[in-house]
Design a protein around this motif. Sequence first.
Motif, PDB file in Angstrom:
ATOM      1  N   ARG A 246       0.836  -1.204   0.000  1.00 30.16           N
ATOM      2  CA  ARG A 246       0.000   0.000   0.000  1.00 30.16           C
ATOM      3  C   ARG A 246       0.874   1.258   0.000  1.00 30.16           C
ATOM      4  NH1 ARG A 246      -3.258   0.241   5.201  1.00 30.16           N
ATOM      5  NH2 ARG A 246      -1.211   0.823   5.985  1.00 30.16           N
ATOM      6  N   ASP A 247       1.963   1.223   0.747  1.00 25.71           N
ATOM      7  CA  ASP A 247       2.852   2.383   0.793  1.00 25.71           C
ATOM      8  C   ASP A 247       3.676   2.513  -0.488  1.00 25.71           C
ATOM      9  OD1 ASP A 247       1.944   2.945   3.338  1.00 25.71           O
ATOM     10  OD2 ASP A 247       3.575   1.865   4.338  1.00 25.71           O
ATOM     11  N   ALA A 248       4.128   1.371  -1.029  1.00 25.60           N
ATOM     12  CA  ALA A 248       5.002   1.404  -2.204  1.00 25.60           C
ATOM     13  C   ALA A 248       4.231   1.605  -3.502  1.00 25.60           C
ATOM     14  CB  ALA A 248       5.810   0.106  -2.284  1.00 25.60           C
ATOM     15  N   MET A 249       3.003   1.072  -3.574  1.00 24.30           N
ATOM     16  CA  MET A 249       2.207   1.138  -4.802  1.00 24.30           C
ATOM     17  C   MET A 249       0.772   1.509  -4.435  1.00 24.30           C
ATOM     18  SD  MET A 249       3.776  -2.227  -6.759  1.00 24.30           S
ATOM     19  CE  MET A 249       3.497  -1.603  -8.418  1.00 24.30           C
ATOM     20  N   PRO A 250       0.512   2.781  -4.164  1.00 21.59           N
ATOM     21  CA  PRO A 250      -0.804   3.211  -3.682  1.00 21.59           C
ATOM     22  C   PRO A 250      -1.944   2.976  -4.667  1.00 21.59           C
ATOM     23  CG  PRO A 250       0.578   5.106  -4.221  1.00 21.59           C
ATOM     24  CD  PRO A 250       1.459   3.909  -4.261  1.00 21.59           C
ATOM     25  N   GLU A 251      -1.626   2.666  -5.917  1.00 24.00           N
ATOM     26  CA  GLU A 251      -2.696   2.388  -6.875  1.00 24.00           C
ATOM     27  C   GLU A 251      -3.310   1.010  -6.667  1.00 24.00           C
ATOM     28  OE1 GLU A 251       1.140   1.074  -8.969  1.00 24.00           O
ATOM     29  OE2 GLU A 251       0.480   2.573  -7.520  1.00 24.00           O
ATOM     30  N   ALA A 252      -2.693   0.160  -5.856  1.00 25.53           N
ATOM     31  CA  ALA A 252      -3.204  -1.187  -5.617  1.00 25.53           C
ATOM     32  C   ALA A 252      -4.516  -1.151  -4.843  1.00 25.53           C
ATOM     33  CB  ALA A 252      -2.170  -2.006  -4.849  1.00 25.53           C
ATOM     34  N   VAL A 253      -5.392  -2.109  -5.132  1.00 24.30           N
ATOM     35  CA  VAL A 253      -6.632  -2.283  -4.377  1.00 24.30           C
ATOM     36  C   VAL A 253      -6.389  -3.401  -3.368  1.00 24.30           C
ATOM     37  CG1 VAL A 253      -9.059  -2.935  -4.476  1.00 24.30           C
ATOM     38  CG2 VAL A 253      -8.086  -1.489  -6.258  1.00 24.30           C
ATOM     39  N   LEU A 254      -6.557  -3.094  -2.083  1.00 20.03           N
ATOM     40  CA  LEU A 254      -6.294  -4.060  -1.032  1.00 20.03           C
ATOM     41  C   LEU A 254      -7.588  -4.763  -0.626  1.00 20.03           C
ATOM     42  CD1 LEU A 254      -3.627  -2.527  -1.007  1.00 20.03           C
ATOM     43  CD2 LEU A 254      -3.658  -2.624   1.488  1.00 20.03           C
ATOM     44  N   VAL A 255      -7.567  -6.101  -0.675  1.00 19.59           N
ATOM     45  CA  VAL A 255      -8.747  -6.919  -0.382  1.00 19.59           C
ATOM     46  C   VAL A 255      -8.479  -7.762   0.861  1.00 19.59           C
ATOM     47  CG1 VAL A 255     -10.352  -8.656  -1.253  1.00 19.59           C
ATOM     48  CG2 VAL A 255      -9.268  -7.043  -2.842  1.00 19.59           C
ATOM     49  N   PHE A 256      -9.415  -7.745   1.801  1.00 18.12           N
ATOM     50  CA  PHE A 256      -9.298  -8.559   3.015  1.00 18.12           C
ATOM     51  C   PHE A 256     -10.291  -9.703   2.910  1.00 18.12           C
ATOM     52  CE2 PHE A 256      -9.659  -9.809   7.427  1.00 18.12           C
ATOM     53  CZ  PHE A 256      -8.381  -9.590   7.940  1.00 18.12           C
ATOM     54  N   LEU A 257      -9.783 -10.936   2.928  1.00 20.87           N
ATOM     55  CA  LEU A 257     -10.630 -12.117   2.843  1.00 20.87           C
ATOM     56  C   LEU A 257     -11.037 -12.540   4.255  1.00 20.87           C
ATOM     57  CD1 LEU A 257     -11.685 -13.962   0.553  1.00 20.87           C
ATOM     58  CD2 LEU A 257      -9.799 -15.523   1.097  1.00 20.87           C
ATOM     59  N   LEU A 258     -12.336 -12.645   4.468  1.00 18.68           N
ATOM     60  CA  LEU A 258     -12.877 -12.967   5.786  1.00 18.68           C
ATOM     61  C   LEU A 258     -13.468 -14.374   5.813  1.00 18.68           C
ATOM     62  CD1 LEU A 258     -14.770  -9.628   6.473  1.00 18.68           C
ATOM     63  CD2 LEU A 258     -13.027 -10.577   7.984  1.00 18.68           C
ATOM     64  N   PRO A 259     -13.408 -15.047   6.966  1.00 17.54           N
ATOM     65  CA  PRO A 259     -14.103 -16.331   7.102  1.00 17.54           C
ATOM     66  C   PRO A 259     -15.591 -16.071   7.384  1.00 17.54           C
ATOM     67  CG  PRO A 259     -13.056 -15.781   9.170  1.00 17.54           C
ATOM     68  CD  PRO A 259     -12.684 -14.680   8.193  1.00 17.54           C
ATOM     69  N   PRO A 260     -16.465 -17.040   7.114  1.00 19.13           N
ATOM     70  CA  PRO A 260     -17.883 -16.849   7.447  1.00 19.13           C
ATOM     71  C   PRO A 260     -18.096 -16.632   8.943  1.00 19.13           C
ATOM     72  CG  PRO A 260     -17.594 -18.726   5.979  1.00 19.13           C
ATOM     73  CD  PRO A 260     -16.229 -18.320   6.438  1.00 19.13           C
ATOM     74  N   SER A 261     -17.234 -17.235   9.764  1.00 18.72           N
ATOM     75  CA  SER A 261     -17.332 -17.088  11.220  1.00 18.72           C
ATOM     76  C   SER A 261     -15.997 -17.492  11.835  1.00 18.72           C
ATOM     77  CB  SER A 261     -18.447 -17.976  11.784  1.00 18.72           C
ATOM     78  OG  SER A 261     -18.131 -19.348  11.609  1.00 18.72           O
ATOM     79  N   TRP A 262     -15.811 -17.134  13.086  1.00 19.32           N
ATOM     80  CA  TRP A 262     -14.589 -17.535  13.792  1.00 19.32           C
ATOM     81  C   TRP A 262     -14.529 -19.056  13.935  1.00 19.32           C
ATOM     82  CZ3 TRP A 262      -9.917 -16.185  15.100  1.00 19.32           C
ATOM     83  CH2 TRP A 262      -9.243 -16.890  16.108  1.00 19.32           C
ATOM     84  N   GLU A 263     -15.673 -19.666  14.212  1.00 21.10           N
ATOM     85  CA  GLU A 263     -15.720 -21.119  14.367  1.00 21.10           C
ATOM     86  C   GLU A 263     -15.276 -21.832  13.093  1.00 21.10           C
ATOM     87  OE1 GLU A 263     -17.853 -19.156  17.402  1.00 21.10           O
ATOM     88  OE2 GLU A 263     -18.143 -19.041  15.225  1.00 21.10           O
ATOM     89  N   GLU A 264     -15.674 -21.290  11.945  1.00 20.90           N
ATOM     90  CA  GLU A 264     -15.281 -21.885  10.670  1.00 20.90           C
ATOM     91  C   GLU A 264     -13.782 -21.719  10.432  1.00 20.90           C
ATOM     92  OE1 GLU A 264     -15.375 -23.734   6.907  1.00 20.90           O
ATOM     93  OE2 GLU A 264     -16.653 -23.833   8.692  1.00 20.90           O
ATOM     94  N   LEU A 265     -13.229 -20.595  10.847  1.00 26.91           N
ATOM     95  CA  LEU A 265     -11.787 -20.391  10.707  1.00 26.91           C
ATOM     96  C   LEU A 265     -11.021 -21.423  11.527  1.00 26.91           C
ATOM     97  CD1 LEU A 265      -9.654 -18.378   9.461  1.00 26.91           C
ATOM     98  CD2 LEU A 265      -9.600 -17.315  11.718  1.00 26.91           C
ATOM     99  N   ASP A 298      -9.393  -1.816   1.486  1.00 25.89           N
ATOM    100  CA  ASP A 298     -10.354  -1.140   0.625  1.00 25.89           C
ATOM    101  C   ASP A 298     -11.626  -1.955   0.426  1.00 25.89           C
ATOM    102  OD1 ASP A 298      -8.499   0.992   0.084  1.00 25.89           O
ATOM    103  OD2 ASP A 298      -7.438  -0.391  -1.232  1.00 25.89           O
ATOM    104  N   VAL A 299     -11.480  -3.264   0.353  1.00 22.14           N
ATOM    105  CA  VAL A 299     -12.613  -4.148   0.073  1.00 22.14           C
ATOM    106  C   VAL A 299     -12.534  -5.349   1.010  1.00 22.14           C
ATOM    107  CG1 VAL A 299     -13.770  -5.569  -1.681  1.00 22.14           C
ATOM    108  CG2 VAL A 299     -12.589  -3.480  -2.362  1.00 22.14           C
ATOM    109  N   ARG A 300     -13.701  -5.801   1.499  1.00 24.17           N
ATOM    110  CA  ARG A 300     -13.766  -7.007   2.309  1.00 24.17           C
ATOM    111  C   ARG A 300     -14.654  -8.022   1.600  1.00 24.17           C
ATOM    112  NH1 ARG A 300     -15.124  -4.149   7.991  1.00 24.17           N
ATOM    113  NH2 ARG A 300     -16.034  -2.671   6.543  1.00 24.17           N
TER     114      ARG A 300
END
Length: 320
Positions: A246-265, A298-300
């Motif tokens: 993010r600091d080196a290439m601010p044009e990047a879109v950062l995506v955070f992948l989430l589990p359906p729940s903590w139990e599933e993780l 940026d996106v989840r």
Amino acid sequence: MTDEHGTHDHPNGEQAGGADRAASPASRNPPEVDRVAAAQAAVAARRARAAVKSAVASGERSALDVARSAWSDDGLPAEKSLRVRDLLTSLSGIGPARAETIMGSLRIAPSKRLGGLGSRQRSALADWLASRGRKRGASKLVVLAGPTAVGKGTVSAHIREQFPDVNLSVSATTRKPRPGEVDGVHYFFVDDDEFDRMIRDRELLEWATVHNSYRYGTPRPPIDRALDAGDKVMLEIDLQGARQVRDAMPEAVLVFLLPPSWEELVRRLIGRGTESAEEQARRLETAKVELAAQDEFDVRIVNSDVGTAAREVVDLFSAP
């Protein structure tokens, strides 16, 4: 003391009678009808601002058009009262963290509204929005990160198989291959000496020590070549690495992948059986910290179904 008309002076210079009037119960407690009207007006104002943000997010209006309208004499109240932060986060690829960084660079306070900007701030924001409009179409660089065992590798593998036009960056790591992993395809498996050389020769876009054990890094030359050619590039990396990108290439879109729940993780981590019980416990503690950082992205995307999550990631390459 009293003046010639017999009224008493208040210690702060106001007359006592005026102070009594200012503190009257009627002024402290407006009629119920006034409170209802104020509440209704506040709701209407929020809805109007939400409509402006929605128009920007959908591409119906440009952010620069909204800003210029807010600064004009006949601008709408919803435009003038819209926070700069909300305008920026209406744009594709800009989350709360990036909006804060942008506003800091433009010397605009987080609480500022469009109508309250000074002339220099207006000029700086207009220049930034105009520049973004000229330089950005769809993003060509997407960064996928998330907590341990959330399924980043599985989603990446699906994208590799189903979307061959997306170039998946291959990371270097000092850990040993897991069953089924191929050197040069899933990772470049290197020893510590080679990893040290890559750092020394500035060949890594980012690198980090993960789970207090192994090091991971992203070779930069292949990424630069692909982006220069106009190709789509996706990085699957850890949280620390995503911050460096993010600091080196601010044009990047950062995506955070989430589990359906903590139990599933927890189920996924234990079920894959690639770590000892001690390592599993350490990774779950790390996952709690990682999940707390999701607002930096940026996106989840929730990984309930691999195919759906992969499609949502790939769709970001064509988002305006």
